[in-house]
Write an enzyme that holds these catalytic residues in place. Structure first.
Site, PDB file in Angstrom:
ATOM      1  N   GLU A  47      -3.990   5.752   6.653  1.00 11.30           N
ATOM      2  CA  GLU A  47      -3.752   5.402   5.245  1.00 11.30           C
ATOM      3  C   GLU A  47      -4.159   6.500   4.247  1.00 11.30           C
ATOM      4  OE1 GLU A  47      -4.226   1.261   3.630  1.00 11.30           O
ATOM      5  OE2 GLU A  47      -5.788   2.218   2.465  1.00 11.30           O
ATOM      6  N   ARG A  51       0.851  -1.212   0.000  1.00  7.76           N
ATOM      7  CA  ARG A  51       0.000   0.000   0.000  1.00  7.76           C
ATOM      8  C   ARG A  51       0.882   1.256   0.000  1.00  7.76           C
ATOM      9  NH1 ARG A  51      -2.527  -4.068  -0.427  1.00  7.76           N
ATOM     10  NH2 ARG A  51      -4.395  -4.677   0.724  1.00  7.76           N
ATOM     11  N   SER A  53     -10.155   1.540   4.500  1.00  9.86           N
ATOM     12  CA  SER A  53      -9.294   1.343   5.679  1.00  9.86           C
ATOM     13  C   SER A  53      -8.718   2.688   6.097  1.00  9.86           C
ATOM     14  CB  SER A  53      -8.138   0.409   5.349  1.00  9.86           C
ATOM     15  OG  SER A  53      -8.634  -0.813   4.892  1.00  9.86           O
TER      16      SER A  53
HETATM   17  P1  FAD Z   1      -8.321  10.170  -4.455  1.00 13.91           P
HETATM   18  O1  FAD Z   1      -8.887   9.909  -3.112  1.00 13.91           O
HETATM   19  O2  FAD Z   1      -9.013  11.160  -5.310  1.00 13.91           O
HETATM   20  O3  FAD Z   1      -6.789  10.609  -4.298  1.00 13.91           O
HETATM   21  C1  FAD Z   1      -5.929   9.923  -3.433  1.00 13.91           C
HETATM   22  C2  FAD Z   1      -4.543  10.577  -3.551  1.00 13.91           C
HETATM   23  O4  FAD Z   1      -4.019  10.351  -4.862  1.00 13.91           O
HETATM   24  C3  FAD Z   1      -4.585  12.096  -3.376  1.00 13.91           C
HETATM   25  O5  FAD Z   1      -3.431  12.487  -2.685  1.00 13.91           O
HETATM   26  C4  FAD Z   1      -4.561  12.636  -4.808  1.00 13.91           C
HETATM   27  O6  FAD Z   1      -3.940  13.890  -4.912  1.00 13.91           O
HETATM   28  C5  FAD Z   1      -3.741  11.586  -5.519  1.00 13.91           C
HETATM   29  N1  FAD Z   1      -4.138  11.411  -6.925  1.00 13.91           N
HETATM   30  C6  FAD Z   1      -5.371  11.083  -7.384  1.00 13.91           C
HETATM   31  N2  FAD Z   1      -5.343  10.962  -8.727  1.00 13.91           N
HETATM   32  C7  FAD Z   1      -4.083  11.259  -9.118  1.00 13.91           C
HETATM   33  C8  FAD Z   1      -3.436  11.320 -10.374  1.00 13.91           C
HETATM   34  N3  FAD Z   1      -4.079  11.040 -11.528  1.00 13.91           N
HETATM   35  N4  FAD Z   1      -2.115  11.654 -10.408  1.00 13.91           N
HETATM   36  C9  FAD Z   1      -1.442  11.914  -9.264  1.00 13.91           C
HETATM   37  N5  FAD Z   1      -2.003  11.888  -8.048  1.00 13.91           N
HETATM   38  C10 FAD Z   1      -3.309  11.550  -7.971  1.00 13.91           C
HETATM   39  N6  FAD Z   1      -7.736   0.788  -1.413  1.00 13.91           N
HETATM   40  C11 FAD Z   1      -7.057  -0.363  -1.624  1.00 13.91           C
HETATM   41  O7  FAD Z   1      -5.849  -0.339  -1.893  1.00 13.91           O
HETATM   42  N7  FAD Z   1      -7.681  -1.577  -1.565  1.00 13.91           N
HETATM   43  C12 FAD Z   1      -8.998  -1.693  -1.287  1.00 13.91           C
HETATM   44  O8  FAD Z   1      -9.529  -2.794  -1.258  1.00 13.91           O
HETATM   45  C13 FAD Z   1      -9.736  -0.501  -1.034  1.00 13.91           C
HETATM   46  N8  FAD Z   1     -11.044  -0.562  -0.708  1.00 13.91           N
HETATM   47  C14 FAD Z   1     -11.725   0.590  -0.434  1.00 13.91           C
HETATM   48  C15 FAD Z   1     -13.071   0.484  -0.068  1.00 13.91           C
HETATM   49  C16 FAD Z   1     -13.805   1.629   0.200  1.00 13.91           C
HETATM   50  C17 FAD Z   1     -15.247   1.512   0.597  1.00 13.91           C
HETATM   51  C18 FAD Z   1     -13.188   2.905   0.084  1.00 13.91           C
HETATM   52  C19 FAD Z   1     -13.973   4.156   0.313  1.00 13.91           C
HETATM   53  C20 FAD Z   1     -11.848   3.014  -0.258  1.00 13.91           C
HETATM   54  C21 FAD Z   1     -11.102   1.847  -0.510  1.00 13.91           C
HETATM   55  N9  FAD Z   1      -9.739   1.900  -0.862  1.00 13.91           N
HETATM   56  C22 FAD Z   1      -9.048   0.743  -1.116  1.00 13.91           C
HETATM   57  C23 FAD Z   1      -9.043   3.197  -0.951  1.00 13.91           C
HETATM   58  C24 FAD Z   1      -9.204   3.889  -2.334  1.00 13.91           C
HETATM   59  O9  FAD Z   1     -10.322   3.408  -2.994  1.00 13.91           O
HETATM   60  C25 FAD Z   1      -7.980   3.705  -3.221  1.00 13.91           C
HETATM   61  O10 FAD Z   1      -6.832   4.199  -2.597  1.00 13.91           O
HETATM   62  C26 FAD Z   1      -8.137   4.420  -4.571  1.00 13.91           C
HETATM   63  O11 FAD Z   1      -7.058   4.099  -5.418  1.00 13.91           O
HETATM   64  C27 FAD Z   1      -8.240   5.938  -4.442  1.00 13.91           C
HETATM   65  O12 FAD Z   1      -8.622   6.442  -5.707  1.00 13.91           O
HETATM   66  P2  FAD Z   1      -9.280   7.874  -5.873  1.00 13.91           P
HETATM   67  O13 FAD Z   1      -9.385   8.137  -7.335  1.00 13.91           O
HETATM   68  O14 FAD Z   1     -10.523   7.971  -5.101  1.00 13.91           O
HETATM   69  O15 FAD Z   1      -8.135   8.778  -5.231  1.00 13.91           O
HETATM   70  P1  NAP Z   2     -10.284  -9.243   6.154  1.00 12.16           P
HETATM   71  O1  NAP Z   2     -10.518 -10.301   5.136  1.00 12.16           O
HETATM   72  O2  NAP Z   2     -11.217  -9.114   7.302  1.00 12.16           O
HETATM   73  O3  NAP Z   2      -8.803  -9.410   6.714  1.00 12.16           O
HETATM   74  C1  NAP Z   2      -8.336  -8.490   7.692  1.00 12.16           C
HETATM   75  C2  NAP Z   2      -6.891  -8.163   7.401  1.00 12.16           C
HETATM   76  O4  NAP Z   2      -6.138  -9.356   7.519  1.00 12.16           O
HETATM   77  C3  NAP Z   2      -6.710  -7.635   6.007  1.00 12.16           C
HETATM   78  O5  NAP Z   2      -6.311  -6.326   6.118  1.00 12.16           O
HETATM   79  C4  NAP Z   2      -5.687  -8.546   5.356  1.00 12.16           C
HETATM   80  O6  NAP Z   2      -4.527  -7.857   4.902  1.00 12.16           O
HETATM   81  C5  NAP Z   2      -5.256  -9.487   6.435  1.00 12.16           C
HETATM   82  N1  NAP Z   2      -5.339 -10.856   5.897  1.00 12.16           N
HETATM   83  C6  NAP Z   2      -6.384 -11.710   5.997  1.00 12.16           C
HETATM   84  N2  NAP Z   2      -6.054 -12.892   5.473  1.00 12.16           N
HETATM   85  C7  NAP Z   2      -4.797 -12.782   5.018  1.00 12.16           C
HETATM   86  C8  NAP Z   2      -3.893 -13.687   4.395  1.00 12.16           C
HETATM   87  N3  NAP Z   2      -4.209 -14.936   4.140  1.00 12.16           N
HETATM   88  N4  NAP Z   2      -2.675 -13.235   4.052  1.00 12.16           N
HETATM   89  C9  NAP Z   2      -2.325 -11.979   4.314  1.00 12.16           C
HETATM   90  N5  NAP Z   2      -3.123 -11.080   4.927  1.00 12.16           N
HETATM   91  C10 NAP Z   2      -4.340 -11.491   5.280  1.00 12.16           C
HETATM   92  O7  NAP Z   2     -10.173  -7.834   5.421  1.00 12.16           O
HETATM   93  P2  NAP Z   2     -11.313  -6.862   4.868  1.00 12.16           P
HETATM   94  O8  NAP Z   2     -11.335  -5.637   5.658  1.00 12.16           O
HETATM   95  O9  NAP Z   2     -12.591  -7.622   4.657  1.00 12.16           O
HETATM   96  O10 NAP Z   2     -10.725  -6.490   3.438  1.00 12.16           O
HETATM   97  C11 NAP Z   2     -10.656  -7.457   2.433  1.00 12.16           C
HETATM   98  C12 NAP Z   2      -9.573  -7.055   1.439  1.00 12.16           C
HETATM   99  O11 NAP Z   2      -9.912  -5.799   0.854  1.00 12.16           O
HETATM  100  C13 NAP Z   2      -8.207  -6.876   2.069  1.00 12.16           C
HETATM  101  O12 NAP Z   2      -7.226  -7.322   1.164  1.00 12.16           O
HETATM  102  C14 NAP Z   2      -8.090  -5.381   2.268  1.00 12.16           C
HETATM  103  O13 NAP Z   2      -6.757  -4.899   2.152  1.00 12.16           O
HETATM  104  C15 NAP Z   2      -8.928  -4.839   1.125  1.00 12.16           C
HETATM  105  N6  NAP Z   2      -9.545  -3.573   1.527  1.00 12.16           N
HETATM  106  C16 NAP Z   2      -8.759  -2.468   1.568  1.00 12.16           C
HETATM  107  C17 NAP Z   2      -9.294  -1.253   1.923  1.00 12.16           C
HETATM  108  C18 NAP Z   2      -8.450  -0.006   1.898  1.00 12.16           C
HETATM  109  O14 NAP Z   2      -9.008   1.076   1.971  1.00 12.16           O
HETATM  110  N7  NAP Z   2      -7.145  -0.117   1.808  1.00 12.16           N
HETATM  111  C19 NAP Z   2     -10.633  -1.156   2.256  1.00 12.16           C
HETATM  112  C20 NAP Z   2     -11.396  -2.301   2.240  1.00 12.16           C
HETATM  113  C21 NAP Z   2     -10.853  -3.512   1.874  1.00 12.16           C
HETATM  114  P3  NAP Z   2      -4.465  -7.071   3.500  1.00 12.16           P
HETATM  115  O15 NAP Z   2      -5.203  -5.803   3.778  1.00 12.16           O
HETATM  116  O16 NAP Z   2      -3.015  -6.877   3.322  1.00 12.16           O
HETATM  117  O17 NAP Z   2      -5.090  -7.918   2.446  1.00 12.16           O
END
Ligand code: FAD
Ligand code: NAP
Length: 339
Positions: free
Chosen positions: A334, A165, A239
């Site tokens: 994050e 991440r 997250s």
């Molecule tokens: P924004 O929120 O608009 O921007 C984020 C940052 O990136 C800001 O600093 C912005 O300036 C910069 N930015 C945006 N676009 C550009 C560009 N084109 N060039 C340069 N900089 C830029 N993330 C995960 O990794 N895994 C997940 O499973 C995940 N699940 C999510 C679930 C939910 C319900 C929500 C709300 C969020 C989740 N996220 C997750 C976080 C988020 O969706 C990601 O980080 C996504 O990539 C953000 O995209 P955005 O376009 O909304 O970025």
């Molecule tokens: P989950 O399945 O309840 O698991 C909780 C955490 O445990 C996760 O963060 C995951 O890490 C870790 N995990 C579980 N099993 C794993 C394995 N076998 N190996 C390594 N790590 C393990 O998580 P959840 O909240 O429902 O999310 C599901 C997935 O969506 C996750 O991958 C999570 O990262 C992603 N997600 C990300 C965001 C975001 O905003 N970044 C938001 C929602 C969901 P990892 O996070 O590294 O996978």
């Protein structure tokens, strides 16, 4: 022609639905418009803030200068080579729609990343990942404009310094570039990655002997919908805290103190902890205060039910203090916080 508006509410442009105003705002649908916007900002000596879908930001203040909403479209098959499909995608494409589009074309590899909110251009910023796959595994390169010089740059995966991440864009490359497009290496072969436990369980329940990538995408969507709040109903930024990655020695020590602590082994020998579990263990699960709280089904997600950025950051800080006091772990926020 580029339209620059003043005092635009960013509430519809951030999934936490926080109240914030852009002093100046424009939407760019092409690289030329982006250059025009940057020239305008330079001419007026104004800072530029880039915004995609607003799903990974905490807008805790109004944004002065120019806010540029990145809306550059385009999904293009660049080459086909045996099983490999090289696809170039504009920064303004919706990530989830891209996933569905590639699956329907028979270009596979993104299915585990279904239903992640936001736009394509932000995907490299935190090397988006879910269910055992991260962007870097499918990434070839990106194109970007250097904000200060207007120079076009192409970066490969090593230039992006992808981590868990994480990327260069959260460190030395922060706020330096506007990403305009990314290029992915997908496959015409179905090589599914179903090892992630929640996915495995859901797949077992379906009982199909051979799944298609579309079915995997559907399963991922169903699992996500079952435990994550939809920002449309319950504003959130996913997250709120990063999962901490700690040394094996520290993990061993914590295990002795907290035998039910779950750790995930990392390739570099370190151990990852689930931030949501740490938050839950400190008694914050489902707590609501001043219109903000932790989501009842996943404590790592902070929700905004009519509160303010101040209340949200106060809650985050209280949670961080509890986790530090009980586990000696410092939880990192994050999303990008604009204070
Ligand atoms: P924004 O929120 O608009 O921007 C984020 C940052 O990136 C800001 O600093 C912005 O300036 C910069 N930015 C945006 N676009 C550009 C560009 N084109 N060039 C340069 N900089 C830029 N993330 C995960 O990794 N895994 C997940 O499973 C995940 N699940 C999510 C679930 C939910 C319900 C929500 C709300 C969020 C989740 N996220 C997750 C976080 C988020 O969706 C990601 O980080 C996504 O990539 C953000 O995209 P955005 O376009 O909304 O970025
Ligand atoms: P989950 O399945 O309840 O698991 C909780 C955490 O445990 C996760 O963060 C995951 O890490 C870790 N995990 C579980 N099993 C794993 C394995 N076998 N190996 C390594 N790590 C393990 O998580 P959840 O909240 O429902 O999310 C599901 C997935 O969506 C996750 O991958 C999570 O990262 C992603 N997600 C990300 C965001 C975001 O905003 N970044 C938001 C929602 C969901 P990892 O996070 O590294 O996978």
């Amino acid at each position: 022609m580029l339209k620059i508006e003043q005092q635009v509410s960013l509430q519809p442009f951030n999934t936490l639905a926080l109240s914030s105003f852009a002093e100046n705002f424009c939407r760019v649908g092409s690289e030329n418009e982006l250059r025009e916007a940057l020239a305008w900002a330079h001419q007026h000596r104004l800072p530029v803030t880039l915004l995609g879908g607003g799903s990974n930001v905490v807008l805790a203040r109004d944004l002065s200068g120019l806010v540029v909403h990145m809306a550059i479209p385009g999904i293009e098959l660049m080459s086909e080579d045996q099983d490999r499909r090289v696809v170039r995608v504009g920064a303004g494409e919706n990530w989830h729609q891209l996933v569905l589009n590639t699956i329907s074309q028979g270009w596979f590899g993104l299915e585990n990343l279904s239903l992640i909110p936001g736009l394509v251009g932000a995907a490299p910023i935190q090397n988006i990942g879910a269910y055992g796959i991260e962007l870097s595994q499918r990434f070839l390169s990106l194109e970007a404009i250097h904000l200060a010089t207007g120079e076009q740059v192409v970066m490969d995966a090593s230039d992006c310094q992808f981590g868990y991440r994480d990327s260069v864009f959260k460190h030395s490359g922060r706020d330096l570039y506007a990403i305009t497009a990314i290029t992915l290496a997908l496959s015409s072969k179905m090589e599914l990655c179903l090892e992630y436990p929640a996915l495995q369980k859901a797949v077992e329940r379906i009982g199909a002997s051979e799944l298609t990538p579309k079915q995997v995408s559907d399963v991922v969507c169903a699992v996500r919908r079952s435990k994550l709040p939809d920002p449309k109903d319950t504003p959130n930024a996913g997250s709120f805290f990063k999962n901490p990655v700690i040394s094996a020695e520290r993990a061993e020590y914590l295990h002795q103190q907290h035998p039910d602590l779950v750790t995930y082994h990392q390739a570099d020998g370190r151990e990852k902890l689930a931030a949501g579990w740490l938050v839950e263990q400190t008694g914050w699960k489902g707590v609501m205060q001043q219109g903000v709280g932790t989501y009842q089904d996943q404590s790592i997600v902070l929700v905004n039910c009519g509160g303010t950025a101040t209340a949200l950051l106060e809650l985050a800080s209280d949670i961080q203090a509890s986790v530090a006091s009980k586990f000696g772990i410092s939880l990192e926020i994050e999303p990008r916080v604009y204070r």
